[in-house]
Design an enzyme around this catalytic site. Structure first.
Site, mmCIF file in Angstrom:
data_model
loop_
_atom_site.group_PDB
_atom_site.id
_atom_site.type_symbol
_atom_site.label_atom_id
_atom_site.label_comp_id
_atom_site.label_asym_id
_atom_site.label_seq_id
_atom_site.Cartn_x
_atom_site.Cartn_y
_atom_site.Cartn_z
ATOM 1 C CD GLU A 100 -0.662 7.284 -3.443
ATOM 2 O OE1 GLU A 100 0.344 7.153 -3.740
ATOM 3 O OE2 GLU A 100 -0.497 7.468 -2.125
ATOM 4 C CG HIS B 143 6.721 4.514 0.090
ATOM 5 N ND1 HIS B 143 6.032 5.036 -1.079
ATOM 6 C CD2 HIS B 143 7.851 4.580 -0.432
ATOM 7 C CE1 HIS B 143 6.744 5.396 -1.914
ATOM 8 N NE2 HIS B 143 7.867 5.088 -1.684
ATOM 9 C CD GLU C 133 3.335 5.354 1.400
ATOM 10 O OE1 GLU C 133 3.851 6.368 0.949
ATOM 11 O OE2 GLU C 133 2.629 4.638 0.619
ATOM 12 C CG HIS D 10 2.100 3.268 -2.494
ATOM 13 N ND1 HIS D 10 3.469 3.782 -2.407
ATOM 14 C CD2 HIS D 10 2.171 2.384 -3.306
ATOM 15 C CE1 HIS D 10 4.047 3.120 -3.013
ATOM 16 N NE2 HIS D 10 3.634 2.127 -3.894
#
Ligand SMILES: O=C(O)CCC(=O)N[C@@H](CCC(=O)O)C(=O)O
Ligand SMILES: [Zn+2]
Length: 355
Positions: free
Chosen positions: A230, A65, A68, A166
Protein backbone atom coordinates in the site's frame (compact mmCIF):
# COMPACT_ATOMS: atom_id res chain seq x y z
CA UNK A 1 2.72 4.65 -33.44
CA UNK A 2 2.26 0.84 -33.36
CA UNK A 3 1.88 -0.44 -29.83
CA UNK A 4 4.89 -2.78 -29.97
CA UNK A 5 7.19 0.00 -31.19
CA UNK A 6 5.82 2.27 -28.46
CA UNK A 7 6.71 -0.32 -25.80
CA UNK A 8 10.18 -0.85 -27.29
CA UNK A 9 10.81 2.89 -26.94
CA UNK A 10 9.73 2.85 -23.29
CA UNK A 11 6.01 3.60 -23.57
CA UNK A 12 4.84 0.46 -21.71
CA UNK A 13 1.98 2.24 -19.90
CA UNK A 14 0.85 4.33 -22.89
CA UNK A 15 0.68 1.29 -25.17
CA UNK A 16 -1.05 -0.78 -22.49
CA UNK A 17 -3.78 1.84 -21.98
CA UNK A 18 -4.33 2.64 -25.67
CA UNK A 19 -7.15 0.13 -26.25
CA UNK A 20 -7.85 1.67 -29.68
CA UNK A 21 -4.52 0.22 -30.84
CA UNK A 22 -4.66 -3.55 -31.46
CA UNK A 23 -2.23 -5.42 -29.22
CA UNK A 24 1.02 -6.56 -30.89
CA UNK A 25 3.09 -9.26 -29.15
CA UNK A 26 6.83 -9.23 -29.66
CA UNK A 27 10.23 -10.52 -28.50
CA UNK A 28 13.46 -8.54 -28.80
CA UNK A 29 16.85 -8.01 -27.15
CA UNK A 30 19.12 -5.07 -26.38
CA UNK A 31 22.85 -5.08 -27.11
CA UNK A 32 23.38 -5.68 -23.38
CA UNK A 33 21.78 -9.09 -23.85
CA UNK A 34 18.65 -8.17 -21.87
CA UNK A 35 15.68 -9.90 -23.53
CA UNK A 36 12.07 -8.67 -23.61
CA UNK A 37 8.89 -10.66 -24.27
CA UNK A 38 5.67 -8.66 -24.57
CA UNK A 39 3.21 -11.57 -24.48
CA UNK A 40 -0.07 -9.79 -23.69
CA UNK A 41 -1.32 -6.25 -23.16
CA UNK A 42 0.33 -4.99 -19.96
CA UNK A 43 2.39 -8.17 -19.43
CA UNK A 44 6.15 -7.85 -20.08
CA UNK A 45 8.75 -10.53 -19.23
CA UNK A 46 12.36 -9.39 -18.95
CA UNK A 47 15.34 -11.79 -18.89
CA UNK A 48 18.80 -10.69 -17.66
CA UNK A 49 21.92 -11.25 -19.82
CA UNK A 50 23.06 -14.09 -17.53
CA UNK A 51 21.43 -16.22 -14.85
CA UNK A 52 22.91 -18.10 -11.89
CA UNK A 53 21.68 -19.90 -8.79
CA UNK A 54 21.40 -16.42 -7.20
CA UNK A 55 18.99 -15.19 -9.87
CA UNK A 56 15.46 -14.48 -8.61
CA UNK A 57 12.08 -14.72 -10.38
CA UNK A 58 10.49 -11.36 -9.50
CA UNK A 59 6.98 -10.14 -10.35
CA UNK A 60 6.10 -6.47 -9.92
CA UNK A 61 2.44 -5.71 -10.64
CA UNK A 62 0.38 -2.54 -10.43
CA UNK A 63 -3.00 -1.33 -11.64
CA UNK A 64 -4.94 -4.32 -10.34
CA UNK A 65 -7.21 -1.50 -9.09
CA UNK A 66 -7.58 1.14 -11.77
CA UNK A 67 -7.66 4.20 -9.51
CA UNK A 68 -4.45 3.36 -7.62
CA UNK A 69 -2.09 5.19 -9.96
CA UNK A 70 1.07 6.01 -7.97
CA UNK A 71 2.31 2.42 -8.23
CA UNK A 72 1.35 2.35 -11.92
CA UNK A 73 3.64 5.34 -12.47
CA UNK A 74 6.43 3.55 -10.55
CA UNK A 75 6.11 0.46 -12.76
CA UNK A 76 6.12 2.63 -15.90
CA UNK A 77 9.29 4.43 -14.72
CA UNK A 78 10.98 1.09 -14.02
CA UNK A 79 9.86 -0.39 -17.35
CA UNK A 80 11.09 2.67 -19.25
CA UNK A 81 14.55 2.51 -17.63
CA UNK A 82 14.84 -1.20 -18.45
CA UNK A 83 13.47 -0.88 -22.01
CA UNK A 84 15.83 2.02 -22.77
CA UNK A 85 18.82 0.14 -21.34
CA UNK A 86 19.36 2.64 -18.48
CA UNK A 87 18.88 -0.22 -15.98
CA UNK A 88 20.23 -3.73 -16.45
CA UNK A 89 18.36 -6.38 -14.42
CA UNK A 90 20.20 -9.10 -12.51
CA UNK A 91 17.00 -11.14 -12.14
CA UNK A 92 14.08 -12.36 -14.24
CA UNK A 93 11.21 -9.87 -14.13
CA UNK A 94 7.52 -9.98 -14.94
CA UNK A 95 6.11 -6.45 -15.07
CA UNK A 96 2.32 -6.25 -15.04
CA UNK A 97 -0.19 -3.42 -15.50
CA UNK A 98 -3.23 -5.34 -14.40
CA UNK A 99 -6.45 -3.62 -15.40
CA UNK A 100 -6.16 -1.20 -18.39
CA UNK A 101 -9.95 -0.95 -18.73
CA UNK A 102 -10.39 0.23 -15.11
CA UNK A 103 -7.36 2.54 -15.30
CA UNK A 104 -8.78 4.23 -18.42
CA UNK A 105 -12.01 5.12 -16.60
CA UNK A 106 -10.22 5.82 -13.28
CA UNK A 107 -12.18 3.32 -11.26
CA UNK A 108 -11.22 0.58 -8.78
CA UNK A 109 -12.87 -2.12 -10.95
CA UNK A 110 -15.51 -2.44 -13.69
CA UNK A 111 -18.05 -4.94 -12.32
CA UNK A 112 -16.31 -6.68 -9.40
CA UNK A 113 -13.14 -6.31 -7.38
CA UNK A 114 -10.46 -8.08 -9.42
CA UNK A 115 -8.31 -8.49 -6.31
CA UNK A 116 -10.82 -10.98 -4.91
CA UNK A 117 -10.72 -13.21 -8.03
CA UNK A 118 -7.49 -15.13 -7.45
CA UNK A 119 -8.76 -18.16 -5.51
CA UNK A 120 -9.18 -20.10 -8.78
CA UNK A 121 -9.94 -19.68 -12.46
CA UNK A 122 -13.11 -17.61 -12.97
CA UNK A 123 -16.02 -17.95 -15.37
CA UNK A 124 -15.24 -15.19 -17.84
CA UNK A 125 -18.51 -13.29 -17.44
CA UNK A 126 -16.92 -9.82 -17.18
CA UNK A 127 -13.65 -8.02 -17.91
CA UNK A 128 -12.52 -8.17 -14.27
CA UNK A 129 -12.69 -11.97 -14.39
CA UNK A 130 -11.09 -12.17 -17.83
CA UNK A 131 -8.18 -10.05 -16.61
CA UNK A 132 -7.83 -12.02 -13.36
CA UNK A 133 -7.57 -15.28 -15.31
CA UNK A 134 -5.02 -13.77 -17.69
CA UNK A 135 -2.88 -12.63 -14.75
CA UNK A 136 -3.09 -16.12 -13.22
CA UNK A 137 -1.88 -17.65 -16.51
CA UNK A 138 0.93 -15.07 -16.70
CA UNK A 139 2.13 -15.92 -13.16
CA UNK A 140 1.88 -19.66 -13.84
CA UNK A 141 3.88 -19.27 -17.06
CA UNK A 142 6.54 -17.05 -15.49
CA UNK A 143 7.30 -19.29 -12.53
CA UNK A 144 6.71 -22.70 -14.19
CA UNK A 145 8.81 -21.99 -17.30
CA UNK A 146 11.66 -20.31 -15.44
CA UNK A 147 15.10 -21.39 -16.75
CA UNK A 148 16.20 -21.19 -13.10
CA UNK A 149 14.37 -24.44 -12.37
CA UNK A 150 16.99 -26.45 -14.25
CA UNK A 151 19.79 -24.46 -12.57
CA UNK A 152 18.57 -25.71 -9.23
CA UNK A 153 18.38 -29.27 -10.64
CA UNK A 154 14.87 -29.44 -9.13
CA UNK A 155 16.50 -29.65 -5.68
CA UNK A 156 15.41 -26.21 -4.55
CA UNK A 157 13.01 -23.68 -6.00
CA UNK A 158 14.30 -20.35 -7.31
CA UNK A 159 13.90 -17.37 -4.99
CA UNK A 160 10.48 -16.10 -6.09
CA UNK A 161 9.07 -12.66 -5.22
CA UNK A 162 5.80 -10.93 -6.06
CA UNK A 163 5.25 -7.28 -5.12
CA UNK A 164 1.64 -6.31 -5.99
CA UNK A 165 1.57 -2.53 -5.71
CA UNK A 166 -1.58 -0.73 -4.52
CA UNK A 167 -2.62 2.52 -2.81
CA UNK A 168 -5.10 2.99 -0.02
CA UNK A 169 -8.50 4.57 -0.60
CA UNK A 170 -8.21 6.61 2.56
CA UNK A 171 -5.69 8.32 4.84
CA UNK A 172 -3.51 6.06 6.94
CA UNK A 173 -1.57 6.32 10.18
CA UNK A 174 1.15 4.63 8.09
CA UNK A 175 1.54 6.24 4.62
CA UNK A 176 3.15 3.08 3.31
CA UNK A 177 2.57 -0.46 4.51
CA UNK A 178 2.72 -4.01 3.22
CA UNK A 179 0.21 -6.84 3.64
CA UNK A 180 1.83 -10.28 3.83
CA UNK A 181 -0.77 -12.83 2.68
CA UNK A 182 -1.33 -15.97 4.72
CA UNK A 183 0.15 -19.22 3.42
CA UNK A 184 1.47 -22.41 5.02
CA UNK A 185 4.50 -22.01 2.74
CA UNK A 186 7.68 -20.14 3.71
CA UNK A 187 6.69 -16.75 2.26
CA UNK A 188 7.95 -14.40 5.01
CA UNK A 189 11.73 -14.46 4.61
CA UNK A 190 14.11 -12.29 6.58
CA UNK A 191 15.33 -10.95 3.22
CA UNK A 192 11.78 -9.80 2.40
CA UNK A 193 11.32 -8.03 5.74
CA UNK A 194 14.79 -6.51 5.51
CA UNK A 195 13.92 -5.22 2.01
CA UNK A 196 10.78 -3.56 3.41
CA UNK A 197 12.68 -1.94 6.28
CA UNK A 198 15.43 -0.64 3.98
CA UNK A 199 12.67 0.68 1.66
CA UNK A 200 11.38 2.65 4.67
CA UNK A 201 7.96 0.95 4.50
CA UNK A 202 6.33 2.07 7.74
CA UNK A 203 4.36 -1.05 8.67
CA UNK A 204 3.90 -4.73 7.84
CA UNK A 205 0.60 -6.51 8.34
CA UNK A 206 0.67 -10.28 8.78
CA UNK A 207 -2.52 -11.90 7.45
CA UNK A 208 -3.79 -14.84 9.48
CA UNK A 209 -6.09 -16.49 6.93
CA UNK A 210 -6.02 -17.09 3.15
CA UNK A 211 -7.43 -14.31 0.95
CA UNK A 212 -8.15 -14.51 -2.81
CA UNK A 213 -5.78 -11.67 -3.68
CA UNK A 214 -3.11 -11.49 -6.38
CA UNK A 215 -0.18 -11.60 -3.96
CA UNK A 216 -1.79 -14.53 -2.12
CA UNK A 217 -2.04 -16.43 -5.46
CA UNK A 218 1.75 -16.30 -5.97
CA UNK A 219 2.52 -16.98 -2.29
CA UNK A 220 0.16 -19.92 -1.98
CA UNK A 221 0.73 -21.52 -5.41
CA UNK A 222 4.45 -20.84 -5.83
CA UNK A 223 5.82 -20.07 -2.36
CA UNK A 224 6.65 -16.55 -3.55
CA UNK A 225 7.72 -13.84 -1.13
CA UNK A 226 4.41 -12.15 -1.88
CA UNK A 227 3.18 -8.78 -0.65
CA UNK A 228 0.34 -6.40 -1.33
CA UNK A 229 2.08 -3.03 -1.01
CA UNK A 230 0.00 0.00 0.00
CA UNK A 231 1.95 3.00 -1.32
CA UNK A 232 0.17 6.22 -0.39
CA UNK A 233 -3.34 7.26 -1.33
CA UNK A 234 -5.38 7.03 -4.55
CA UNK A 235 -4.92 9.97 -6.99
CA UNK A 236 -5.25 10.64 -10.71
CA UNK A 237 -2.47 9.54 -13.08
CA UNK A 238 0.15 12.29 -13.12
CA UNK A 239 -1.05 13.80 -9.82
CA UNK A 240 0.97 11.54 -7.48
CA UNK A 241 3.79 12.80 -5.24
CA UNK A 242 6.27 10.03 -6.05
CA UNK A 243 8.96 11.70 -3.93
CA UNK A 244 7.29 10.16 -0.87
CA UNK A 245 7.89 6.73 -2.45
CA UNK A 246 11.52 7.45 -3.40
CA UNK A 247 13.09 5.12 -0.77
CA UNK A 248 10.84 2.28 -1.97
CA UNK A 249 11.59 2.98 -5.64
CA UNK A 250 15.31 3.01 -4.83
CA UNK A 251 15.11 -0.34 -3.00
CA UNK A 252 13.07 -1.88 -5.83
CA UNK A 253 15.85 -0.83 -8.21
CA UNK A 254 18.43 -2.46 -5.90
CA UNK A 255 16.28 -5.61 -5.65
CA UNK A 256 16.07 -5.85 -9.45
CA UNK A 257 19.63 -4.89 -10.36
CA UNK A 258 21.78 -6.33 -7.52
CA UNK A 259 22.71 -10.01 -7.30
CA UNK A 260 22.03 -9.96 -3.56
CA UNK A 261 20.69 -7.50 -0.96
CA UNK A 262 22.11 -6.86 2.52
CA UNK A 263 19.90 -8.47 5.14
CA UNK A 264 19.42 -6.64 8.45
CA UNK A 265 16.59 -5.93 10.90
CA UNK A 266 15.92 -3.36 13.64
CA UNK A 267 12.88 -4.22 15.77
CA UNK A 268 12.25 -0.55 16.53
CA UNK A 269 12.22 0.67 12.92
CA UNK A 270 9.10 -1.02 11.50
CA UNK A 271 5.61 -1.44 12.98
CA UNK A 272 4.43 -5.04 12.63
CA UNK A 273 0.77 -5.99 13.06
CA UNK A 274 -1.04 -9.30 13.02
CA UNK A 275 -4.59 -9.60 11.72
CA UNK A 276 -6.86 -10.57 14.61
CA UNK A 277 -10.09 -10.63 12.58
CA UNK A 278 -11.46 -9.99 9.10
CA UNK A 279 -15.10 -8.75 9.26
CA UNK A 280 -17.21 -9.89 6.32
CA UNK A 281 -20.30 -7.97 5.23
CA UNK A 282 -23.17 -10.44 5.72
CA UNK A 283 -26.08 -8.12 4.86
CA UNK A 284 -26.87 -4.69 3.44
CA UNK A 285 -27.59 -3.67 7.02
CA UNK A 286 -23.84 -3.70 7.77
CA UNK A 287 -22.52 -0.42 9.20
CA UNK A 288 -19.50 0.90 11.06
CA UNK A 289 -19.78 3.15 14.11
CA UNK A 290 -17.10 5.46 12.68
CA UNK A 291 -16.95 7.62 9.51
CA UNK A 292 -16.36 5.83 6.18
CA UNK A 293 -13.19 7.88 5.67
CA UNK A 294 -11.66 6.70 8.95
CA UNK A 295 -7.87 6.47 8.56
CA UNK A 296 -6.26 3.05 8.30
CA UNK A 297 -4.73 1.82 11.59
CA UNK A 298 -7.05 3.99 13.75
CA UNK A 299 -6.90 2.34 17.19
CA UNK A 300 -9.95 1.46 19.34
CA UNK A 301 -9.51 0.65 23.03
CA UNK A 302 -10.90 -2.68 24.27
CA UNK A 303 -14.70 -2.92 24.35
CA UNK A 304 -15.59 -0.23 21.77
CA UNK A 305 -18.49 -0.99 19.40
CA UNK A 306 -16.98 -1.03 15.90
CA UNK A 307 -19.72 -2.33 13.61
CA UNK A 308 -23.06 -4.06 13.46
CA UNK A 309 -24.63 -6.34 10.89
CA UNK A 310 -28.25 -7.47 11.22
CA UNK A 311 -28.11 -7.16 14.99
CA UNK A 312 -24.71 -8.81 15.38
CA UNK A 313 -22.42 -6.32 17.15
CA UNK A 314 -18.63 -6.30 16.85
CA UNK A 315 -16.61 -4.92 19.78
CA UNK A 316 -12.85 -4.34 19.87
CA UNK A 317 -11.04 -7.19 21.61
CA UNK A 318 -8.91 -7.19 24.75
CA UNK A 319 -5.80 -5.13 24.11
CA UNK A 320 -7.72 -2.98 21.64
CA UNK A 321 -7.68 -3.29 17.83
CA UNK A 322 -6.88 -0.99 14.93
CA UNK A 323 -8.99 -0.95 11.76
CA UNK A 324 -7.54 -1.35 8.25
CA UNK A 325 -9.36 -1.05 4.87
CA UNK A 326 -12.80 -0.25 6.39
CA UNK A 327 -15.29 -0.24 3.51
CA UNK A 328 -19.06 -0.69 4.16
CA UNK A 329 -19.75 -0.60 0.42
CA UNK A 330 -18.13 -3.93 -0.48
CA UNK A 331 -20.22 -6.67 -2.10
CA UNK A 332 -22.12 -9.03 0.22
CA UNK A 333 -19.85 -11.72 1.59
CA UNK A 334 -16.68 -9.72 0.92
CA UNK A 335 -14.33 -8.29 3.51
CA UNK A 336 -15.59 -5.05 5.10
CA UNK A 337 -12.42 -4.47 7.12
CA UNK A 338 -9.39 -6.01 8.76
CA UNK A 339 -8.82 -5.65 12.52
CA UNK A 340 -5.22 -5.77 13.69
CA UNK A 341 -3.02 -5.64 16.81
CA UNK A 342 0.64 -4.67 17.02
CA UNK A 343 2.97 -7.60 17.52
CA UNK A 344 6.65 -8.42 17.85
CA UNK A 345 8.43 -10.75 15.47
CA UNK A 346 11.27 -13.24 15.73
CA UNK A 347 13.61 -12.32 12.87
CA UNK A 348 15.56 -15.02 11.04
CA UNK A 349 15.62 -17.04 7.78
CA UNK A 350 11.85 -16.88 8.14
CA UNK A 351 10.10 -14.21 10.21
CA UNK A 352 7.53 -15.43 12.73
CA UNK A 353 5.26 -13.77 15.27
CA UNK A 354 7.03 -13.70 18.64
CA UNK A 355 4.97 -15.68 21.16
O1 LIG B 1 -7.82 1.26 0.93
C1 LIG B 1 -8.57 0.30 0.80
O2 LIG B 1 -9.65 0.15 1.43
C2 LIG B 1 -8.22 -0.83 -0.16
C3 LIG B 1 -6.81 -0.70 -0.74
C4 LIG B 1 -6.55 -1.99 -1.46
O3 LIG B 1 -6.88 -2.15 -2.61
N1 LIG B 1 -6.08 -2.95 -0.66
C5 LIG B 1 -5.99 -4.31 -1.13
C6 LIG B 1 -5.47 -5.15 0.01
C7 LIG B 1 -5.43 -6.60 -0.39
C8 LIG B 1 -4.92 -7.46 0.75
O4 LIG B 1 -5.58 -7.54 1.79
O5 LIG B 1 -3.81 -8.03 0.58
C9 LIG B 1 -7.40 -4.80 -1.54
O6 LIG B 1 -8.35 -4.43 -0.83
O7 LIG B 1 -7.49 -5.55 -2.52
ZN1 LIG C 1 -5.85 -1.84 -4.42
Amino acid sequence: MASLQSVKEGGFLTATLDLALPFEAGKWALESGVEFDLSHRGILTITPPKVSALTKDIIVSAGVHGDETGPIELVQEMAQSLLQGKLVPAHRLLLIIGHPQAINVHTRFIEENMNRLFAERNDETNIDRINANQLQYAVDDFYQKSPLLTLHHDQALPDRWHLDLHCAIRDSVHYTFAVSPYSEKTTRSGALFSFLQQAEIEAILLSSAPSPTFSWYSAENYGAQGLTMELGKVARLGENDLTRLAPFAEMMQQLICSDTLDVSWDDSATNVYRVTRSLAKKSDDFSFTFPSNQANFTFFEHGKLLAQDCGVEYYSLEGGEAVVFPNPNVALGQRACLLVQQTDVKFGEQVTVAK
